[in-house]
Enzyme design. Structure first.
Site, PDB file in Angstrom:
ATOM      1  N   HIS A 155      52.001 -16.565 -36.181  1.00  0.00           N
ATOM      2  CA  HIS A 155      52.387 -16.773 -34.427  1.00  0.00           C
ATOM      3  C   HIS A 155      53.005 -17.826 -34.150  1.00  0.00           C
ATOM      4  CE1 HIS A 155      51.956 -15.830 -30.786  1.00  0.00           C
ATOM      5  NE2 HIS A 155      52.464 -14.340 -31.038  1.00  0.00           N
ATOM      6  N   ASN A 166      48.187  -7.120 -30.473  1.00  0.00           N
ATOM      7  CA  ASN A 166      47.614  -9.048 -30.947  1.00  0.00           C
ATOM      8  C   ASN A 166      47.292  -9.121 -29.003  1.00  0.00           C
ATOM      9  OD1 ASN A 166      47.348 -11.116 -31.525  1.00  0.00           O
ATOM     10  ND2 ASN A 166      49.028 -11.536 -30.328  1.00  0.00           N
ATOM     11  N   TRP A 167      45.586  -8.718 -29.976  1.00  0.00           N
ATOM     12  CA  TRP A 167      44.563  -9.382 -28.257  1.00  0.00           C
ATOM     13  C   TRP A 167      45.057 -10.189 -28.438  1.00  0.00           C
ATOM     14  CZ3 TRP A 167      39.783  -6.006 -28.658  1.00  0.00           C
ATOM     15  CH2 TRP A 167      39.718  -4.454 -28.729  1.00  0.00           C
ATOM     16  N   LYS A 168      45.281 -11.683 -29.049  1.00  0.00           N
ATOM     17  CA  LYS A 168      45.005 -13.217 -28.414  1.00  0.00           C
ATOM     18  C   LYS A 168      43.501 -13.066 -28.536  1.00  0.00           C
ATOM     19  CE  LYS A 168      49.674 -13.591 -27.368  1.00  0.00           C
ATOM     20  NZ  LYS A 168      50.606 -14.138 -26.442  1.00  0.00           N
ATOM     21  N   GLY A 200      51.595  -7.837 -27.552  1.00  0.00           N
ATOM     22  CA  GLY A 200      50.903  -8.752 -27.001  1.00  0.00           C
ATOM     23  C   GLY A 200      50.679  -8.592 -25.736  1.00  0.00           C
ATOM     24  N   SER A 203      57.409  -9.550 -24.509  1.00  0.00           N
ATOM     25  CA  SER A 203      57.802  -8.876 -23.973  1.00  0.00           C
ATOM     26  C   SER A 203      58.055  -7.201 -23.860  1.00  0.00           C
ATOM     27  CB  SER A 203      58.579  -9.522 -22.891  1.00  0.00           C
ATOM     28  OG  SER A 203      58.051 -10.590 -22.841  1.00  0.00           O
ATOM     29  N   GLU A 237      60.199 -12.846 -33.606  1.00  0.00           N
ATOM     30  CA  GLU A 237      59.795 -12.583 -31.618  1.00  0.00           C
ATOM     31  C   GLU A 237      59.872 -14.216 -31.407  1.00  0.00           C
ATOM     32  OE1 GLU A 237      55.725 -11.071 -31.085  1.00  0.00           O
ATOM     33  OE2 GLU A 237      55.512 -12.830 -32.265  1.00  0.00           O
ATOM     34  N   GLY A 251      55.518 -13.628 -24.095  1.00  0.00           N
ATOM     35  CA  GLY A 251      54.661 -13.674 -22.342  1.00  0.00           C
ATOM     36  C   GLY A 251      55.174 -14.132 -21.800  1.00  0.00           C
ATOM     37  N   GLU A 253      51.980 -19.132 -31.418  1.00  0.00           N
ATOM     38  CA  GLU A 253      51.557 -20.068 -30.830  1.00  0.00           C
ATOM     39  C   GLU A 253      49.959 -20.550 -32.078  1.00  0.00           C
ATOM     40  OE1 GLU A 253      49.737 -16.249 -28.887  1.00  0.00           O
ATOM     41  OE2 GLU A 253      50.840 -16.790 -27.771  1.00  0.00           O
TER      42      GLU A 253
HETATM   43  C1  PEP Z   1      52.969 -11.883 -28.926  1.00  0.00           C
HETATM   44  O1  PEP Z   1      51.878 -13.104 -28.882  1.00  0.00           O
HETATM   45  O2  PEP Z   1      53.317 -11.898 -30.118  1.00  0.00           O
HETATM   46  C2  PEP Z   1      53.579 -11.285 -27.870  1.00  0.00           C
HETATM   47  C3  PEP Z   1      54.870 -10.758 -28.303  1.00  0.00           C
HETATM   48  O3  PEP Z   1      53.566 -11.356 -26.918  1.00  0.00           O
HETATM   49  P1  PEP Z   1      53.940 -10.119 -24.946  1.00  0.00           P
HETATM   50  O4  PEP Z   1      54.240  -9.231 -26.005  1.00  0.00           O
HETATM   51  O5  PEP Z   1      52.886 -10.895 -23.965  1.00  0.00           O
HETATM   52  O6  PEP Z   1      55.233 -11.412 -25.012  1.00  0.00           O
END
Ligand code: PEP
Length: 262
Positions: free
Chosen positions: A100, A9-11, A237, A216, A171, A177, A102
């Protein structure tokens, strides 16, 4: 049989130049030999889907596919700024992330809206990746199971037997993050709970439905997480932004011992 899947997931990251480098690097790495029976995808920002679709076609790796990070709950019409599932399908998307954390936090998306978005993706022949997970406060007060139970129940209520065609991503918000991943045991325990809840509605779907862990995941902890019985892949992410890290996580998935379920 639940083939492992790793989805980046590049966001809101990327550029025409860096996307091209990323896809070329990942494709070069994968050409060196990724076993079949695994799937890899990445979800790029809307404006880059066309470019990324073309880049994937150019490297002609059947097991690297494209996804989007969101979709409208509406089919077509006067919804300024929204993007319909049919448009994502035309851009060769196979997956769409919905719900998600966010988007739930920053755009007040509810479970009902998330389920409507998942339906739109399904109706256009794509696989929604439905995100669920508790906040730090909810876990610290021992309510993580209750929260996730409620989120799953709302998806089941709308999607019913179509949930079998979705992916679920557990998640925990406190792990996203932050560099603080759930332990393999914490993740496994929630994944097992989610599968158990779905089995309560549809045993067959529960056996085949893939539940991804996100929060993470990095090249170091990936194999310890992916080897767990009910963890069927990762939603990545930060570490999906670096092509080499993403490739290492894909390699970790590729080397996880093939059990009867994975
Ligand atoms: C995400 O935003 O879906 C995610 C898993 O981020 P990260 O891997 O940076 O924790």
């Amino acid at each position: 049989m639940r083939p492992l899947i790793v989805i980046g997931n590049w966001k809101m990251n990327g550029s025409l130049a860096s996307n091209a480098d990323w896809v070329k690097t990942v494709c070069r790495g994968m050409e060196q030999g990724m076993p079949s029976g695994r799937q890899y995808a990445f979800c790029a920002p809307f404006p880059y889907l066309s470019q990324c679709g073309q880049l994937i076609r150019d490297c002609s790796l059947a097991f690297l596919t494209l996804g989007a990070q969101d979709v409208s709950a509406h089919t077509t019409g006067a919804y300024t700024g929204e993007v319909a599932a049919s448009m994502l399908k035309e851009m060769a998307c196979k997956f769409v992330i919905v719900g998600h954390s966010e988007r739930r936090q920053l755009h007040q998306e509810t479970d009902e809206l998330v389920a409507e978005k998942a339906l739109q993706a399904l109706d256009c022949g794509m696989t929604p990746v439905i995100c669920v997970g508790e906040s730090a406060d909810e876990r610290n007060s021992g309510r993580e199971v209750e929260v996730v139970r409620g989120q799953i129940a709302k998806q089941v209520a709308v999607l019913q037997d179509r949930l079998a065609d979705c992916l679920i991503a557990y998640e925990p918000i406190w792990a996203i993050g932050t560099g603080l991943s759930a332990t393999p045991e914490q993740a496994q325990s929630m994944h097992e709970f989610i599968r158990g809840r779905i089995a309560g509605y549809d045993e067959k779907a529960a056996n085949t439905l893939r539940i991804l862990y996100g929060g993470s995941v990095n090249p170091i902890n990936a194999s310890q997480l992916l080897v767990m019985q009910d963890i069927d892949g990762g939603l990545i992410g930060r570490c999906s932004l670096d092509a080499n890290d993403f490739e290492k996580i894909c390699l970790a998935a590729a080397s996880v011992f093939t059990t009867s379920t994975h």
